[in-house]
Design a protein around this motif. Structure first.
Motif, short mmCIF file in Angstrom:
data_model
loop_
_atom_site.label_atom_id
_atom_site.label_comp_id
_atom_site.label_asym_id
_atom_site.label_seq_id
_atom_site.Cartn_x
_atom_site.Cartn_y
_atom_site.Cartn_z
N ARG A 165 0.82 -1.20 0.00
CA ARG A 165 0.00 0.00 0.00
C ARG A 165 0.87 1.26 0.00
NH1 ARG A 165 -4.70 -1.48 4.48
NH2 ARG A 165 -5.49 -3.34 3.43
N VAL A 166 1.86 1.29 -0.86
CA VAL A 166 2.80 2.41 -0.86
C VAL A 166 2.08 3.73 -1.15
CG1 VAL A 166 4.75 3.44 -2.08
CG2 VAL A 166 4.82 1.03 -1.46
N GLY A 167 1.25 3.76 -2.19
CA GLY A 167 0.58 5.00 -2.56
C GLY A 167 -0.37 5.50 -1.48
N THR A 168 -1.15 4.59 -0.91
CA THR A 168 -2.14 4.99 0.10
C THR A 168 -1.47 5.53 1.35
OG1 THR A 168 -3.72 3.34 -0.70
CG2 THR A 168 -4.05 4.17 1.53
N TYR A 173 0.55 10.00 5.19
CA TYR A 173 1.54 10.81 5.92
C TYR A 173 1.81 12.13 5.21
CZ TYR A 173 6.01 9.91 3.39
OH TYR A 173 7.04 9.88 2.49
N SER A 174 1.64 12.18 3.89
CA SER A 174 1.75 13.47 3.20
C SER A 174 0.63 14.41 3.63
CB SER A 174 1.71 13.27 1.68
OG SER A 174 2.79 12.50 1.23
N PHE A 320 -3.66 13.29 0.03
CA PHE A 320 -4.29 11.99 0.21
C PHE A 320 -4.74 11.41 -1.13
CE2 PHE A 320 -7.85 9.15 1.29
CZ PHE A 320 -7.21 8.32 2.20
N VAL A 321 -5.13 12.29 -2.04
CA VAL A 321 -5.65 11.85 -3.34
C VAL A 321 -4.53 11.65 -4.36
CG1 VAL A 321 -7.10 12.51 -5.30
CG2 VAL A 321 -7.88 12.93 -2.96
N LEU A 322 -3.56 12.55 -4.36
CA LEU A 322 -2.56 12.58 -5.42
C LEU A 322 -1.64 11.36 -5.46
CD1 LEU A 322 -1.66 14.35 -7.77
CD2 LEU A 322 -0.06 15.49 -6.22
#
Length: 452
Positions: A165-168, A173-174, A320-322
Motif C-alpha cells: 500500500r505504498v501509494g495509500t 503521511y503526506s 491523500f488523493v494525489l
C-alpha cells in the motif's frame, strides 16, 4: 556515504537473485525471498508514528515565516541573512540526509526516526532562547537535522511496513505533513499574541508537539518486522561445512542487479534529484517569503499567516488523493505539468499584484506545493526493491536539497538590492520551466536498477 555502496537495511537477511548463466541452465533457480508483512497491530502503530512524525516535519519552518519580521528586528538580521535563514532547512536536509541510510543500516530506521523526533523537540525548545543570529541558526539546525533524517527514511518505513500500500500510506503521511504545515502557519501569530506577544513563546510552543511524536517510535526502535526473511540459499560457510553437498547447492548469494554502481549514473535518479530540488526551492521561498510579500503589500501579520496556512492546508486533501492517483499512472508527467501551471500563475500573481487577489495566489501556490507528495511517490515507484528506495530517497532528497539552497538566499538578496519583489518573483517564474522538464523526465515508467 559513497553512492555505490549497498544500502540494504538488513545485510544479513538480503539474498537477491542472480541471473543464471549457460552452465546453470538445468539448476533450479535460487529462491526469491519476499518481505513478510508485519502483524496488524505493528502496522497500526507504524501508521500512528508516521502521522505524528509527519505533522512535525514542517512547523519548524512554517511557524517562522509569519514572525520573520519580528525575529529579524529583534536579532538584527539583514535581508541576505534572512535569506540564509530560509535556506538553512535545505542545507540541513542535504547534509544530514546523506547520513540517514548509514545510520539506518547501523541502528535501524525506526531508531533513527525516533532520534530525529527528539532532535526536533530539542532544537525547537532551545531556539527561542537564542540571543543572536548565530545561536538561532545553530539551534534551528538541530531541529532541522532531525527533520532531515526523518524526511529520507519516511518512504523507507512505508516501503518496509506497507509494500502492498505504498501509494495509500504515502498519501496519509503526506496529508499529515500538510496539516502540520498549515496549522503552524495559521496559529503561530495568534498563539504569540495569546502568550504575551513575544516571538520566542510563539516559536517555542511547537517543541511540545514534537515531544509527543517521540512516544510511538519508542517501541519501533528494535522492531525488525517487515524485513526480508533470512535466505534459504546455502552460503560459502555452509558448503565448507558440508563439502559433499556443494554440487547440489544454489550459488553463493550475490547482490541483485542495480544494487551496486553509482546511483548518479541513473538518468531517472538525476532527474528526480533535480525535480526535488527545484520544487523544494519553490516550497521554501513560498513558506519563508510569501508572508513577507503580503506584509510588504500592506496586509497584516495575522492575514499573511492565514494566507500561508491556506497554501499549506490544500495539501491535506490533495496529498491523500494525489499519491494513489500517481501510483496508478504509468507516467506522472501530466500531473507534473498541471502543478507547474498552478505554480507559474501563483508567482505571476505575487509579482504583478500581491494585494489584489491574495487568496487566489495562495490557492494557486497551494496546488503547486503538492509537487512534494508527488515526488515522494515517484521515489517509491522508481526502484524495485526496498534497498533501491533507500538509495534513491537519500540521493534524490539530499542532492535535491543541495540544489535548493541558493534559491531562498537569492530571493532575499534580490529583494534587498531592488527594494521590491518583482525581481525575486521573476526568478521563481523562470525556474518553473526546468522544474517541469525534470519532473516529466523523472515521471517516466523507469526503474533505477535498469540504468545502473
Amino acid at each position: 556515504m559513497h553512492d555505490d555502496e549497498s544500502l540494504t537495511l538488513d545485510p544479513a537477511a538480503a539474498a537477491p537473485e542472480r541471473a543464471a548463466g549457460p552452465a546453470d541452465a538445468t539448476r533450479a533457480p535460487a529462491p526469491v525471498d519476499r518481505p513478510t508483512l508485519p502483524v496488524p497491530w505493528v502496522r497500526r502503530l507504524v501508521v500512528v508514528a508516521l502521522i505524528l512524525a509527519a505533522v512535525n516535519l514542517r512547523p519548524a519552518v512554517t511557524s517562522l515565516g509569519p514572525l520573520l519580521k519580528e525575529v529579524r528586528d529583534d536579532l538584527g538580521m539583514s535581508g541576505t541573512m534572512a535569506g540564509l535563514l530560509t535556506s538553512v532547512p535545505a542545507a540541513c536536509f542535504a547534509l544530514f540526509g546523506f547520513t540517514a541510510p548509514r545510520l539506518a543500516r547501523r541502528f535501524g530506521p525506526g531508531a533513527v526516526v525516533c532520534a530525529g523526533m527528539a532532535a526536533i523537540a530539542g532544537g525547537l525548545l532551545l531556539r527561542p532562547l537564542a540571543g543572536n543570529t548565530a545561536v538561532f541558526l545553530v539551534t534551528s539546525a538541530l531541529a532541522l537535522a532531525g527533520i532531515a533524517v526523518s524526511n529520507v527514511l519516511m518512504p523507507v518505513m512505508v516501503k518496509r511496513y506497507f509494500p502492498d500500500r505504498v501509494g495509500t500510506v504515502t498519501g496519509v503521511y503526506s496529508m499529515a505533513l500538510s496539516l502540520g504545515t498549515a496549522v503552524a502557519a495559521a496559529v503561530t501569530v495568534p498563539l504569540t499574541d495569546a502568550l504575551g506577544g513575544s516571538w520566542r513563546w510563539g516559536l517555542g510552543v511547537w517543541a511540545g508537539l514534537a515531544a509527543v511524536a517521540v512516544v510511538p517510535w519508542l517501541p519501533l526502535i528494535r522492531d525488525r518486522s517487515g524485513q526480508r526473511p533470512a535466505t534459504r540459499t546455502r552460503t560459502v560457510r555452509d558448503r565448507a561445512a558440508s563439502p559433499s553437498a556443494s554440487t547440489a547447492t544454489a550459488p553463493v548469494p550475490a547482490p541483485a542487479h542495480g544494487e551496486h554502481g553509482r546511483i548518479s549514473r541513473s538518468r531517472t535518479a538525476r532527474m528526480l534529484a533535480c525535480y526535488f530540488g527545484l520544487q523544494s526551492t519553490a516550497a521554501y521561498v513560498t513558506m519563508g517569503w510569501m508572508p513577507q510579500v503580503f506584509r510588504d503589500a500592506g496586509l497584516s501579520a495575522d492575514k499573511a499567516g492565514l494566507l500561508l496556512a491556506l497554501t499549506m492546508v490544500l495539501g491535506v486533501p490533495l496529498s491523500f488523493v494525489l499519491p494513489p492517483l500517481a501510483a496508478r499512472m504509468g507516467s506522472q508527467g501530466p500531473i507534473v505539468v498541471t502543478l507547474a501551471v498552478f505554480q507559474l500563475a501563483g508567482f505571476a500573481g505575487l509579482w504583478a499584484a500581491p494585494a489584489a487577489a491574495p487568496w487566489l495566489w495562495a490557492l494557486l501556490l497551494g496546488f503547486a506545493n503538492c509537487a512534494f507528495p508527488l515526488v515522494l511517490t515517484m521515489i517509491g515507484m522508481r526502484a524495485r526493491s526496498g534497498a533501491g528506495v533507500v538509495r534513491l530517497s537519500a540521493f534524490a532528497q539530499s542532492s535535491g536539497y543541495l540544489i535548493s539552497i541558493p534559491g531562498p538566499i537569492l530571493v532575499g538578496t534580490l529583494n534587498q538590492v531592488s527594494g521590491g519583489w518583482g525581481l525575486p518573483m521573476a526568478l521563481m517564474i523562470a525556474l518553473v520551466v526546468p522544474q517541469a522538464l525534470c519532473g516529466v523526465l523523472a515521471g517516466r515508467n523507469r526503474h533505477i536498477e535498469d540504468e545502473l
